[in-house]
Write a protein that holds these residues in place. Sequence first.
Motif, PDB file in Angstrom:
ATOM      1  N   ALA A  89      38.364  65.506  60.161  1.00 18.42           N
ATOM      2  CA  ALA A  89      39.019  65.412  59.514  1.00 18.42           C
ATOM      3  C   ALA A  89      39.429  64.074  59.590  1.00 18.42           C
ATOM      4  CB  ALA A  89      40.054  66.849  58.610  1.00 18.42           C
ATOM      5  N   SER A  90      40.352  63.966  60.623  1.00 14.87           N
ATOM      6  CA  SER A  90      40.993  63.008  61.316  1.00 14.87           C
ATOM      7  C   SER A  90      40.534  61.667  61.490  1.00 14.87           C
ATOM      8  CB  SER A  90      41.979  63.181  62.753  1.00 14.87           C
ATOM      9  OG  SER A  90      43.408  63.854  62.216  1.00 14.87           O
ATOM     10  N   THR A  91      39.059  61.634  62.031  1.00 17.66           N
ATOM     11  CA  THR A  91      38.293  60.028  62.258  1.00 17.66           C
ATOM     12  C   THR A  91      37.727  59.629  61.327  1.00 17.66           C
ATOM     13  OG1 THR A  91      36.661  61.328  63.559  1.00 17.66           O
ATOM     14  CG2 THR A  91      38.059  61.110  64.807  1.00 17.66           C
ATOM     15  N   THR A  92      37.553  60.718  60.331  1.00 18.13           N
ATOM     16  CA  THR A  92      37.232  60.424  58.914  1.00 18.13           C
ATOM     17  C   THR A  92      37.902  59.935  58.087  1.00 18.13           C
ATOM     18  OG1 THR A  92      35.409  62.784  58.802  1.00 18.13           O
ATOM     19  CG2 THR A  92      36.094  60.863  56.734  1.00 18.13           C
ATOM     20  N   LYS A  93      39.262  60.554  58.046  1.00 14.19           N
ATOM     21  CA  LYS A  93      40.448  59.449  57.354  1.00 14.19           C
ATOM     22  C   LYS A  93      40.944  58.284  58.055  1.00 14.19           C
ATOM     23  CE  LYS A  93      44.822  61.169  54.497  1.00 14.19           C
ATOM     24  NZ  LYS A  93      45.808  61.951  54.694  1.00 14.19           N
ATOM     25  N   LEU A  94      40.762  57.742  59.129  1.00 19.04           N
ATOM     26  CA  LEU A  94      41.509  56.810  59.391  1.00 19.04           C
ATOM     27  C   LEU A  94      40.748  56.067  59.532  1.00 19.04           C
ATOM     28  CD1 LEU A  94      43.439  55.667  61.819  1.00 19.04           C
ATOM     29  CD2 LEU A  94      42.216  56.450  63.955  1.00 19.04           C
ATOM     30  N   ALA A  95      38.842  55.908  59.687  1.00 19.66           N
ATOM     31  CA  ALA A  95      37.960  55.656  59.117  1.00 19.66           C
ATOM     32  C   ALA A  95      38.040  54.893  58.039  1.00 19.66           C
ATOM     33  CB  ALA A  95      36.030  56.069  59.523  1.00 19.66           C
ATOM     34  N   ALA A  96      38.357  56.006  57.250  1.00 21.56           N
ATOM     35  CA  ALA A  96      38.486  55.061  55.672  1.00 21.56           C
ATOM     36  C   ALA A  96      39.403  54.237  55.627  1.00 21.56           C
ATOM     37  CB  ALA A  96      38.527  56.677  54.778  1.00 21.56           C
ATOM     38  N   MET A  97      40.536  54.834  55.731  1.00 22.44           N
ATOM     39  CA  MET A  97      42.120  53.998  55.939  1.00 22.44           C
ATOM     40  C   MET A  97      41.623  52.339  56.680  1.00 22.44           C
ATOM     41  SD  MET A  97      45.153  56.474  56.279  1.00 22.44           S
ATOM     42  CE  MET A  97      45.382  57.644  55.228  1.00 22.44           C
ATOM     43  N   LEU A  98      41.356  51.803  57.200  1.00 23.31           N
ATOM     44  CA  LEU A  98      40.490  50.682  58.210  1.00 23.31           C
ATOM     45  C   LEU A  98      39.701  49.912  57.751  1.00 23.31           C
ATOM     46  CD1 LEU A  98      40.988  52.384  62.391  1.00 23.31           C
ATOM     47  CD2 LEU A  98      42.799  50.899  60.620  1.00 23.31           C
ATOM     48  N   TYR A  99      39.080  50.966  56.361  1.00 18.40           N
ATOM     49  CA  TYR A  99      37.411  50.305  55.784  1.00 18.40           C
ATOM     50  C   TYR A  99      38.367  48.940  55.363  1.00 18.40           C
ATOM     51  CZ  TYR A  99      34.135  49.810  52.486  1.00 18.40           C
ATOM     52  OH  TYR A  99      32.870  49.221  52.141  1.00 18.40           O
ATOM     53  N   GLU A 100      38.962  48.816  54.879  1.00 20.65           N
ATOM     54  CA  GLU A 100      39.470  47.979  53.605  1.00 20.65           C
ATOM     55  C   GLU A 100      39.454  46.573  54.756  1.00 20.65           C
ATOM     56  OE1 GLU A 100      39.729  47.524  50.593  1.00 20.65           O
ATOM     57  OE2 GLU A 100      38.435  49.230  50.066  1.00 20.65           O
ATOM     58  N   PRO A 101      39.104  44.965  54.087  1.00 18.05           N
ATOM     59  CA  PRO A 101      39.414  44.312  55.098  1.00 18.05           C
ATOM     60  C   PRO A 101      41.073  43.535  54.102  1.00 18.05           C
ATOM     61  CG  PRO A 101      37.763  43.740  53.470  1.00 18.05           C
ATOM     62  CD  PRO A 101      38.283  45.316  53.527  1.00 18.05           C
ATOM     63  N   ASN A 102      41.345  42.303  55.100  1.00 12.77           N
ATOM     64  CA  ASN A 102      41.832  41.727  54.215  1.00 12.77           C
ATOM     65  C   ASN A 102      43.352  42.231  53.740  1.00 12.77           C
ATOM     66  OD1 ASN A 102      42.736  38.557  54.340  1.00 12.77           O
ATOM     67  ND2 ASN A 102      42.503  38.274  51.619  1.00 12.77           N
ATOM     68  N   VAL A 103      43.865  42.873  54.323  1.00 14.70           N
ATOM     69  CA  VAL A 103      45.095  43.999  54.096  1.00 14.70           C
ATOM     70  C   VAL A 103      46.222  43.445  54.537  1.00 14.70           C
ATOM     71  CG1 VAL A 103      43.571  45.279  52.959  1.00 14.70           C
ATOM     72  CG2 VAL A 103      44.528  45.306  55.629  1.00 14.70           C
ATOM     73  N   LYS A 104      46.880  43.988  53.983  1.00 10.64           N
ATOM     74  CA  LYS A 104      48.761  43.630  54.598  1.00 10.64           C
ATOM     75  C   LYS A 104      49.152  44.421  56.018  1.00 10.64           C
ATOM     76  CE  LYS A 104      51.695  42.072  50.697  1.00 10.64           C
ATOM     77  NZ  LYS A 104      53.415  42.233  49.750  1.00 10.64           N
ATOM     78  N   ILE A 105      49.340  44.016  56.702  1.00 15.28           N
ATOM     79  CA  ILE A 105      49.613  45.201  58.007  1.00 15.28           C
ATOM     80  C   ILE A 105      51.096  44.855  58.756  1.00 15.28           C
ATOM     81  CG2 ILE A 105      48.891  45.352  60.437  1.00 15.28           C
ATOM     82  CD1 ILE A 105      46.662  43.633  59.369  1.00 15.28           C
ATOM     83  N   ILE A 106      51.445  45.918  58.271  1.00 17.21           N
ATOM     84  CA  ILE A 106      53.140  45.981  58.951  1.00 17.21           C
ATOM     85  C   ILE A 106      53.736  46.944  60.168  1.00 17.21           C
ATOM     86  CG2 ILE A 106      55.363  46.584  57.874  1.00 17.21           C
ATOM     87  CD1 ILE A 106      54.214  46.006  55.355  1.00 17.21           C
ATOM     88  N   PHE A 107      54.402  46.286  61.156  1.00 16.01           N
ATOM     89  CA  PHE A 107      55.093  47.002  62.038  1.00 16.01           C
ATOM     90  C   PHE A 107      56.498  48.061  61.740  1.00 16.01           C
ATOM     91  CE2 PHE A 107      51.427  45.187  63.604  1.00 16.01           C
ATOM     92  CZ  PHE A 107      50.771  45.713  64.138  1.00 16.01           C
ATOM     93  N   ASN A 108      56.382  48.889  62.317  1.00 16.28           N
ATOM     94  CA  ASN A 108      57.794  49.666  62.397  1.00 16.28           C
ATOM     95  C   ASN A 108      58.966  48.980  62.668  1.00 16.28           C
ATOM     96  OD1 ASN A 108      59.220  51.808  60.929  1.00 16.28           O
ATOM     97  ND2 ASN A 108      59.320  53.292  62.786  1.00 16.28           N
ATOM     98  N   ASP A 109      58.993  48.107  63.714  1.00 19.92           N
ATOM     99  CA  ASP A 109      59.658  47.596  64.642  1.00 19.92           C
ATOM    100  C   ASP A 109      60.249  46.374  63.872  1.00 19.92           C
ATOM    101  OD1 ASP A 109      57.768  46.331  65.918  1.00 19.92           O
ATOM    102  OD2 ASP A 109      58.591  46.428  67.801  1.00 19.92           O
ATOM    103  N   ASP A 110      59.693  45.932  62.811  1.00 25.78           N
ATOM    104  CA  ASP A 110      59.650  44.287  62.134  1.00 25.78           C
ATOM    105  C   ASP A 110      59.432  44.832  60.714  1.00 25.78           C
ATOM    106  OD1 ASP A 110      60.241  41.999  61.810  1.00 25.78           O
ATOM    107  OD2 ASP A 110      57.816  41.235  63.310  1.00 25.78           O
ATOM    108  N   LYS A 111      59.434  45.706  60.132  1.00 26.35           N
ATOM    109  CA  LYS A 111      59.510  45.608  58.380  1.00 26.35           C
ATOM    110  C   LYS A 111      59.433  45.101  57.357  1.00 26.35           C
ATOM    111  CE  LYS A 111      60.064  50.763  58.762  1.00 26.35           C
ATOM    112  NZ  LYS A 111      60.932  51.755  58.404  1.00 26.35           N
ATOM    113  N   ASP A 112      60.753  43.781  57.667  1.00 24.67           N
ATOM    114  CA  ASP A 112      60.407  42.153  57.122  1.00 24.67           C
ATOM    115  C   ASP A 112      59.452  41.267  57.126  1.00 24.67           C
ATOM    116  OD1 ASP A 112      62.732  43.844  56.333  1.00 24.67           O
ATOM    117  OD2 ASP A 112      63.931  42.443  57.767  1.00 24.67           O
TER     118      ASP A 112
END
Length: 260
Positions: A89-112
């Motif tokens: 279930a975890s690997t299937t969900k992870l692959a689905a979330m990573l599938y979309e290209p050209n998206v916003k990427i944020i890191f927790n220590d630099d949310k701005d």
Amino acid sequence: MYDFYDLKPRDGPGQVLPTDAINYNGHWLDSEIGGFRTLTVSGRESLSRQLNSPDSSGDGSIYLSSRLESRKIEVEFELDTKTVTEFNASTTKLAAMLYEPNVKIIFNDDKDFHYVGSMTSYELDKPLLTTKGKIEIECPDPFKYSEVRMLQLRSNVATFVDKDVIYPQLPKTIEFVPSANISSFWVSCMSKKITLNETVAAGVKILLDFENLQVKVNDVSRLMSLDLNSNFSDFRIINGAVINFSNPGSYKIKYEVKRL
């Protein structure tokens, strides 16, 4: 005169995440993937520049131009599951979330700020219930960007003021609503000028959309009315730059602050 607005939505209460946890296309992987935990992130602080410098007839080479290369970010993570069902279930969900290209990427220590990129590689060390893995992301644009900000101007000649804008950059949009009927419109900044040869009535909005390469009058495309000598693709703003407008009215500039 000008007014400044921050258009970023306010954060609501959230879950405690690892310092450099990743948000990919609106999803915090550490929160939404069972057993997922970010370990390390690399590539956010690195930078590479490609030089165009052919060999000279004598010693060394001749500098002609250069460009910043795309940014490559690598996320190492741990996946700790208890059963095969949970692992699948975890690997299937992870692959689905990573599938979309050209998206916003944020890191927790630099949310701005956010990058825009695509997952280019995702792999696990071993297909075990407890294992480690790696996600590789490529950002064609090496810069990271803030959420949209807006500057509202009230004068034909104004200084663009935002101390965070330290690199020359394209605005997202410029909106102008003339206070009287006009036969043409132009805006200039940093030796670049955009001219629209169009008759526009008072109170009708002119929109210069730099992100989508569009010019609209009253929400109807008028790209053909743009003067051929206009610097539409290389119009830039920066803190302290003077912006000139041809006609009186109200002006709004929307932009994202960019950082390396």
